[in-house]
Enzyme design. Sequence first.
Site, PDB file in Angstrom:
ATOM      1  N   HIS A 122       0.825  -1.211   0.000  1.00  0.00           N
ATOM      2  CA  HIS A 122       0.000   0.000   0.000  1.00  0.00           C
ATOM      3  C   HIS A 122       0.857   1.258   0.000  1.00  0.00           C
ATOM      4  O   HIS A 122       2.060   1.210   0.217  1.00  0.00           O
ATOM      5  CB  HIS A 122      -0.964  -0.002   1.196  1.00  0.00           C
ATOM      6  CG  HIS A 122      -0.314  -0.019   2.540  1.00  0.00           C
ATOM      7  ND1 HIS A 122       0.214   1.108   3.141  1.00  0.00           N
ATOM      8  CD2 HIS A 122      -0.126  -1.034   3.418  1.00  0.00           C
ATOM      9  CE1 HIS A 122       0.693   0.788   4.337  1.00  0.00           C
ATOM     10  NE2 HIS A 122       0.505  -0.508   4.526  1.00  0.00           N
ATOM     11  N   CYS A 138       3.024  -4.970   6.678  1.00  0.00           N
ATOM     12  CA  CYS A 138       2.712  -4.652   5.282  1.00  0.00           C
ATOM     13  C   CYS A 138       3.922  -4.064   4.584  1.00  0.00           C
ATOM     14  O   CYS A 138       4.905  -3.686   5.214  1.00  0.00           O
ATOM     15  CB  CYS A 138       1.554  -3.658   5.208  1.00  0.00           C
ATOM     16  SG  CYS A 138      -0.043  -4.382   5.622  1.00  0.00           S
TER      17      CYS A 138
END
Length: 163
Positions: A122, A138
């Site tokens: 992301h 992440c």
Amino acid sequence: MMIHTVKPGETLASIAANYRVNLHRLYAANPGIGHLFVGQKIQIPGLPEPDTIPYSIQITVRKRRLALYKNGGLVKIFPIAVGKMLTNTPTGEYVIVNRQLNPGGPFGVMWLSLSRQGYGIHGTNDPSSIGKAVSHGCVRMYNRDVLQLSEIVPNGTRVIIQQ
């Protein structure tokens, strides 16, 4: 249709969650499925087989880089941020299962879900974090980079994360 090979400890429910597929759709795609066993092949509806996609992504955690390949040839390398010591970025082979534009909060302008629930590639609302080990596992990218990547790679793209 994508084929998943069952790993130790997986259940149909955990596989459905990882691929963001409704459990009923998973049963419908695999008629007569009963007790799962390690090595069993099951079909994942709604995702293409990764081998049919010319793109792949290789993430090297220690180098904090994401490499995009097309037909095995390097296209581009992007700088990334990865998980911190207590929340490491998980190594292994995954696929991109879905995406969301402007998810809000710390996720920047784009979220690409990986086939491990709770993890993704992301953007970020903190560009100074790129190049560091600061996330909850992440892979963070500059917003412009994740937008560029998301325009190139389709859902089903293979993502290999290594140390």
